[in-house]
Design an enzyme around this catalytic site. Structure first.
Site, short mmCIF file in Angstrom:
data_model
loop_
_atom_site.label_atom_id
_atom_site.label_comp_id
_atom_site.label_asym_id
_atom_site.label_seq_id
_atom_site.Cartn_x
_atom_site.Cartn_y
_atom_site.Cartn_z
N PRO A 165 0.82 -1.22 0.00
CA PRO A 165 0.00 0.00 0.00
C PRO A 165 0.85 1.27 0.00
CG PRO A 165 0.16 -0.83 2.23
CD PRO A 165 0.90 -1.82 1.36
N TRP A 166 0.17 2.41 -0.15
CA TRP A 166 0.87 3.69 -0.25
C TRP A 166 1.04 4.40 1.09
CZ3 TRP A 166 -2.85 6.82 1.63
CH2 TRP A 166 -4.17 6.65 1.23
N LYS A 190 4.70 -5.43 -6.11
CA LYS A 190 4.02 -4.35 -6.83
C LYS A 190 3.74 -3.24 -5.84
CE LYS A 190 0.48 -2.59 -7.85
NZ LYS A 190 0.04 -1.15 -7.72
N SER A 244 -7.58 -1.78 0.69
CA SER A 244 -9.00 -1.70 0.98
C SER A 244 -9.67 -3.07 0.90
CB SER A 244 -9.69 -0.75 -0.01
OG SER A 244 -9.75 -1.34 -1.30
N GLU A 266 -4.63 -7.99 4.59
CA GLU A 266 -4.77 -7.04 5.70
C GLU A 266 -5.52 -5.85 5.14
OE1 GLU A 266 -4.63 -4.12 7.53
OE2 GLU A 266 -2.50 -3.98 8.04
N CYS A 300 -4.93 1.79 8.69
CA CYS A 300 -6.04 0.84 8.73
C CYS A 300 -6.54 0.62 10.14
CB CYS A 300 -5.60 -0.48 8.11
SG CYS A 300 -4.08 -1.14 8.84
N GLU A 397 -14.83 3.27 6.45
CA GLU A 397 -13.44 3.68 6.67
C GLU A 397 -13.15 4.95 5.88
OE1 GLU A 397 -9.15 1.52 6.89
OE2 GLU A 397 -10.25 1.24 5.00
N ILE A 398 -12.65 5.97 6.56
CA ILE A 398 -12.35 7.25 5.92
C ILE A 398 -10.90 7.31 5.49
CG2 ILE A 398 -12.29 9.76 6.25
CD1 ILE A 398 -14.60 9.40 8.26
#
EC number: 1.2.1.-
Length: 499
Positions: A165-166, A190, A244, A266, A300, A397-398
């Site tokens: 993730p970023w 990736k 997500s 996750e 998260c 989730e925001i």
């Protein structure tokens, strides 16, 4: 709130060293020659033009990883030899901490201080932790019920696809790559399209550390092309994904429809942070801030549903309001900064949309909630009260700097409401009553319960979710299990004096 959130001139002068794909130990252009820009979220300026990998590049990377696994030295060398290389990798991360931190700041909007003094050291220590396990992977002798002797072998699962993730590239790289390396796996990574630069630099360090060619491969690209190619590849033996819930479902479907590869996911969270009347209010408010605004809320595990018992509700909200207003928004390189820009424009727009939903649905906006500064993806730290369970900001989730405060009366009530979510990643409980601690911690359906603290993450503590927050565990020796398979070997024995 402090001013000066327009980013730093450091990004303009910083030389980006690696922008290509990393395949079989070399930096190479994509087969198509396509590229994309990566953006500094503090300035909205282009940092670098990066090679864009697609399916054909994933195929090439998988071919290299497969050759390295089937015929290369990494799975066949002793655990001690792998350990030494991983320890060298950890040392190189420490030696290049300033460079890695700068890349995290300019490519991801993260803050220099926390990354330099926490995330990078934790990343190197994660390699050391799993390096210590590399030479301790062992099977067992089995007590069979007939004239057969048997034992188990624990073997690396093979070629692993990691989709990173970023919100924390360096930390997530270490979290996924270190246990896979310790197990003897090879891999294709990736990185998120928004934050490829840190991962590329880490690939460079892996080469310097002595990781054999083909063991670590990095393909920059987009989820719908490169990510989909990883998930569906017939020659990848396992996929790990952090992101997500929606994308996690897609990854799992692709894994099932291809070669039934196992997955470790996750995913999202909407974690409850529960504050009882007898709690230390100052401490609870401090951790509520840290548990929601660390990394601009792009976590998260954010404890974004703050349940406060009615007896201390008003006092707690007052303390929280003061702390939110004091949360300094400045240049990410300024060590006094507590709050930086959201990672990317898409996320920035999503957070603002969620805030608007909260206002429209009747929640009380106490402070924040607006864009900040003339440039960059900055959003003021935001506090809502009078939030109800059916509001969007209490359900979805925001992944941004938004706290929702909800009032409750009893232990039984708050347990039921805390569990009324599709997610189950983390939770927090603040009370001095050990009986309440025991009741709540055994009742909450989540992968972690943090008592009188929050964000108590550690490389020795398994981390993962219940329900739609995913499955599998990262960190801890449990993480190593994902990358190992168990083989039973049995042979007959004749005329043995005992079984």
């Amino acid at each position: 709130m402090s001013s000066g959130a327009n980013g730093s001139s450091k990004s303009a002068s910083h030389k980006i060293k690696f922008t290509k794909l990393f395949i079989n130990g070399e930096f190479v252009d994509s087969i198509s020659g396509n590229t994309f820009d990566t953006i500094n979220p503090a300035t909205e300026e282009v940092l670098a033009t990066v090679a864009e990998g697609r399916k054909e590049d994933i195929d090439l990377a998988v071919k290299a990883a497969r050759e390295a696994f089937d015929n290369g030295p990494w799975p066949r060398m002793s655990g001690e030899a792998r350990r030494k290389i991983m320890l060298k990798f950890a040392d190189l991360i420490d030696e290049n901490a300033d460079e890695l931190t700068t890349l995290e700041v300019i490519d991801g909007g993260k803050l220099f201080g926390p990354v330099r003094h926490f995330e990078v050291p934790v990343s190197s220590d994660t390699f050391r932790y799993f390096a210590g396990a590399a030479d301790k992977i062992r099977g067992a002798t089995l007590k069979m019920s007939s004239n057969i002797q048997a034992y188990t072998l624990r073997e690396p699962i093979g070629v692993v696809g990691h989709i990173i993730p970023w919100n924390g590239p360096a930390f997530m790289f270490a979290t996924k790559v270190a246990p896979a390396l310790a197990a003897g796996c090879t891999m294709v990574i990736k990185p998120a399209e928004h934050t490829p630069l840190t991962v590329l630099f880490l690939a460079h360090l892996s080469k310097l550390a002595g990781v054999p060619d083909g063991v670590i491969n990095v393909v920059n690209g987009f989820g719908k092309t490169a990510g989909a190619a990883v998930s569906s590849h017939m020659d990848i033996d396992m996929v790990t994904f952090t992101g997500s819930t929606e994308v996690g479902r897609t990854v799992m479907q692709a894994a099932a429809l291809s070669n039934l590869k196992p997955v470790s996911l996750e995913l999202g969270g909407k974690s409850p942070l529960i504050v009882f009347d007898d709690a230390d209010v100052d401490k609870a408010a401090e951790f509520a801030i840290l548990g929601n605004f660390t990394n601009k809320g792009e976590m998260c595990v954010a404890g974004s549903r703050v349940f406060v018992q009615e007896g201390i509700h008003d006092v707690f909200v007052k303390k929280l309001e003061g702390a939110v207003k004091a949360w300094a928004t400045r240049d990410p390189f300024d060590l006094a900064t507590r709050h930086g820009p959201q990672n990317n424009k898409q996320q920035y727009d999503k957070v603002l949309s969620c805030i608007n939903h909260g206002k429209k649905e009747g929640a009380t906006l106490v402070t924040g909630g607006k864009p900040f500064g003339k440039k960059g993806y900055y959003i003021e730290p935001t506090l809502f009260t009078n939030v109800t369970d059916d509001m969007t900001i209490a359900k979805e989730e925001i992944f941004g700097p938004v706290i929702s405060v909800l009032k409750f009366k009893t232990v039984e009530e708050v347990i039921k409401r805390a569990n009324a979510t599709k997610y189950g990643l983390a939770s927090g409980v603040f009370t001095k009553n050990i009986d309440v601690v025991n009741t709540v911690s055994r009742s909450i359906r989540a992968g972690a319960v943090w008592v009188n603290c929050y964000l108590a993450l550690d490389r020795d503590a398994p981390h993962g979710g219940y329900k739609m927050s995913g499955f599998g565990r990262e960190q801890g020796l449990e993480a190593l299990e994902h990358y190992l398979q168990i083989k039973t070997v049995a042979t007959p024995i004749y005329d043995s004096p005992w079984l």
